[in-house]
Design a protein around this motif. Structure first.
Motif, mmCIF file in Angstrom:
data_model
loop_
_atom_site.group_PDB
_atom_site.id
_atom_site.type_symbol
_atom_site.label_atom_id
_atom_site.label_comp_id
_atom_site.label_asym_id
_atom_site.label_seq_id
_atom_site.Cartn_x
_atom_site.Cartn_y
_atom_site.Cartn_z
ATOM 1 N N HIS A 367 0.835 -1.205 0.000
ATOM 2 C CA HIS A 367 0.000 0.000 0.000
ATOM 3 C C HIS A 367 0.873 1.260 0.000
ATOM 4 O O HIS A 367 0.517 2.277 -0.624
ATOM 5 N N ARG A 368 2.014 1.210 0.676
ATOM 6 C CA ARG A 368 2.932 2.350 0.683
ATOM 7 C C ARG A 368 3.455 2.610 -0.736
ATOM 8 O O ARG A 368 3.528 3.762 -1.185
ATOM 9 N N ALA A 369 3.795 1.538 -1.439
ATOM 10 C CA ALA A 369 4.288 1.671 -2.813
ATOM 11 C C ALA A 369 3.215 2.275 -3.713
ATOM 12 O O ALA A 369 3.479 3.181 -4.502
ATOM 13 N N ILE A 370 1.988 1.781 -3.592
ATOM 14 C CA ILE A 370 0.887 2.280 -4.430
ATOM 15 C C ILE A 370 0.544 3.712 -4.063
ATOM 16 O O ILE A 370 0.198 4.522 -4.925
ATOM 17 N N GLY A 371 0.657 4.054 -2.773
ATOM 18 C CA GLY A 371 0.403 5.428 -2.371
ATOM 19 C C GLY A 371 1.394 6.396 -3.001
ATOM 20 O O GLY A 371 1.049 7.512 -3.368
ATOM 21 N N LEU A 372 2.648 5.958 -3.147
ATOM 22 C CA LEU A 372 3.663 6.797 -3.778
ATOM 23 C C LEU A 372 3.473 6.867 -5.284
ATOM 24 O O LEU A 372 3.730 7.892 -5.909
ATOM 25 N N ASN A 373 3.031 5.769 -5.865
ATOM 26 C CA ASN A 373 2.836 5.725 -7.315
ATOM 27 C C ASN A 373 1.644 4.825 -7.631
ATOM 28 O O ASN A 373 1.786 3.622 -7.770
ATOM 29 N N PRO A 374 0.436 5.396 -7.750
ATOM 30 C CA PRO A 374 -0.770 4.593 -7.990
ATOM 31 C C PRO A 374 -0.728 3.817 -9.303
ATOM 32 O O PRO A 374 -1.520 2.905 -9.506
ATOM 33 N N ASN A 375 0.194 4.192 -10.202
ATOM 34 C CA ASN A 375 0.280 3.528 -11.497
ATOM 35 C C ASN A 375 1.400 2.492 -11.550
ATOM 36 O O ASN A 375 1.721 1.980 -12.623
ATOM 37 N N GLN A 376 2.000 2.187 -10.404
ATOM 38 C CA GLN A 376 3.044 1.177 -10.328
ATOM 39 C C GLN A 376 2.370 -0.195 -10.350
ATOM 40 O O GLN A 376 2.016 -0.774 -9.319
ATOM 41 N N THR A 377 2.169 -0.732 -11.548
ATOM 42 C CA THR A 377 1.383 -1.961 -11.690
ATOM 43 C C THR A 377 1.975 -3.128 -10.915
ATOM 44 O O THR A 377 1.238 -3.974 -10.400
ATOM 45 N N GLN A 378 3.309 -3.186 -10.822
ATOM 46 C CA GLN A 378 3.939 -4.309 -10.138
ATOM 47 C C GLN A 378 3.554 -4.375 -8.661
ATOM 48 O O GLN A 378 3.533 -5.450 -8.065
ATOM 49 N N ALA A 379 3.234 -3.219 -8.058
ATOM 50 C CA ALA A 379 2.925 -3.202 -6.623
ATOM 51 C C ALA A 379 1.626 -3.931 -6.308
ATOM 52 O O ALA A 379 1.411 -4.368 -5.171
#
Length: 512
Positions: A367-379
């Motif tokens: 969730h931290r990764a997606i919060g930083l980059n909502p378009n980071q599909t790998q997360a």
């Protein structure tokens, strides 16, 4: 360029018409029309050409065209009677007849442009082709949201809205825009509405050549403007990142490693990972290490190396089938020490802790990764995988579907499909498991885990001969796959683990 005629100056870079150093207010359409006439001053331009270039091919009446010509004449002190600057050729068209001198914009404006230390992109205002001025806000809002979404990525620089919106309502030469804004890439697009349907077109252009790198059209229904805007923004932004990465790889493709800087090594490493071979993975690891040697504070090189090491085991190249989780976690934490906004660092931390059985912690980091980059599909993969292992398979399905929706043509799409098949299997939906496992195999026939998931689902469906064939292929690709299944001992609920093993047994596995 700057065109000088009859005491007037037309600056096609800053989009200013002036006389004696004083700017003259001009409507965008009138400016575009004047620029078109100036640039084609050697000939008569006909009505259809003007409509195509200035009104983007929309149907306009003769009266609208005449009004536009009159607006241009007023701006430059001309009129239909004297026709000192713009001459009408009845039944044919118009021609700018004033004597014109041409000056290169940069010869006058010698701005020192410091090159970006990484790829840079400008997003031009999307053109509203709807014929409805009320829809202008949608095109502008979409443009602004794409700029914001792209700014989440640290892999390239994004020119601010204030600099790119100066081109609104114009049709600039992309190469001039790229030179003016000091960028390597330009994104342009349009929005067209018809009834309850809307079409959004976008294309990525290489600034130095004007060549198209990528183009896409998105057709949607207008149910909710803001939801649609969010969806299109995410799709375009997620698609752009790998396209930019591929373009940068092509730019550096002929360089030797010793001649590359840290940034180039990093991007070459990412490209090597997309080849999906053991040799390319090891090459990627060496390039990431070289990037770290050249720049020990290059946070993304650490997270990239962590990702490559994980993939080496995940893709089946590791001889012991194990994961170097301690090293992966160490590198990922180091990445975030140098760059606390590196989403990939938190993504790899999520992977490392999840594979260590800390599923809830893995969810928090994802969730931290997606919060930083909502378009980071790998997360979305470690997030969905941890949810699935906790027995929350329906939630997991939604996360994997989001990853596919954000970037359906990603070279890693078979991994998303394989994870989605795993979640459907754990949800006891065998038909969908078969569908998505087969889709993953079509994308990447050598992905053994997809064959294994397919075998378990077919086994539960009683399609024994097909299940045995799928399991045989899986074990040819990855001997000992079932015993070394990466998630076998991570299921929080023992019945989920036994359900998976039962599927393998029904497919012909004879292990314990």
């Amino acid at each position: 360029m700057i065109f000088h005629f009859d005491g007037y100056s037309l600056d096609t870079v800053t989009y200013v018409l002036s006389k004696g150093g004083e700017a003259i207010p001009v409507e965008p359409k009138a400016f575009r029309l004047l620029q078109f006439l100036v640039e084609n001053r050697e000939r008569v331009v006909v009505k259809n050409e003007i409509i195509e270039q200035v009104w983007d091919g929309r149907i306009v009446s003769d009266a609208v065209l005449t009004t536009g010509i009159n607006a241009v004449r007023r701006a430059v002190g001309d009129n239909g009677k004297t026709q000192r600057i713009i001459k009408t050729f009845p039944g044919k068209g118009y021609r700018l007849i004033a004597e014109v001198e041409v000056e290169n914009w940069f010869s006058r404006n010698s701005v020192t442009q410091t090159p970006f230390d990484k790829p840079a992109i400008a997003v031009l205002p999307f053109t509203n082709l709807s014929g409805d001025a009320e829809q202008e806000f949608f095109a502008d809002g979409l443009t602004e949201d794409i700029i914001t979404a792209l700014s989440y990525w640290k892999s390239f620089s994004v020119i601010s809205r204030n600099s790119t919106f100066q081109y609104k309502g114009a049709s600039p030469d992309i190469r001039e825009v790229a030179t003016h804004l000091n960028v390597g890439y330009v994104l342009e697009g349009s929005v067209r509405q018809s009834g309850d349907r809307i079409r959004i077109s976008a294309q990525l252009v290489q600034g130095t050549t004007g060549n198209h790198i990528w183009a896409e059209k998105y057709d949607r229904t207008i149910e909710d403007f803001f939801e649609l805007q969010d969806e299109i923004t995410q799709v375009i932004a997620a698609k752009l990142e790998p396209e930019l990465a591929k373009a940068e790889w092509r730019r550096t493709a002929n360089k030797q490693t010793a001649d590359m800087n840290a940034w180039e090594c990093y991007h070459r490493a990412l490209s090597a990972l997309d080849e999906y071979t053991e040799e390319s993975n090891l090459k990627a690891q060496e390039l990431f290490k070289r990037a770290i040697e050249l720049d020990p504070s290059h946070g993304r090189a650490y997270s990239g190396l962590a990702y490559a090491i994980f993939r080496y085991s995940h893709d089946g190249y590791s001889r012991d089938r194990g994961y170097d989780l301690e090293n992966i976690r160490r590198l990922a934490k180091q990445a975030n020490t140098f760059d606390d906004r590196d989403a990939t660092g938190y993504l790899m931390q999520a992977v490392a802790v999840s594979f260590s059985g800390e599923l809830e912690h893995g969810i928090a980091l994802a969730h931290r990764a997606i919060g930083l980059n909502p378009n980071q599909t790998q997360a979305y993969l470690p997030l969905g995988n941890a949810l699935n292992l906790l027995g929350r398979s329906e939630e997991a399905i939604g996360r994997f579907e989001m990853a596919l929706r954000l970037n359906p043509n990603d070279v890693r799409a078979h991994i998303f499909l394989s994870y989605l098949a795993d979640a459907y299997l754990n949800n006891r939906d065998y038909e969908n498991t078969v569908t998505f496992a087969q889709m993953a195999i079509e994308r990447q026939p050598g992905h053994g885990r997809s064959h294994g998931t397919l075998a378990a689902a077919l086994g539960h469906l009683g399609r024994t001969s097909e299940a045995r064939a799928a399991l045989s292929t899986c074990l040819e690709l990855h001997p000992g796959f079932v015993e070394n299944h990466p998630y076998l001992n991570l299921y929080r609920n023992s019945e989920d683990r036994e359900h998976l093993l039962d599927g393998f047994k029904k497919a012909g596995w004879s292990g314990g």
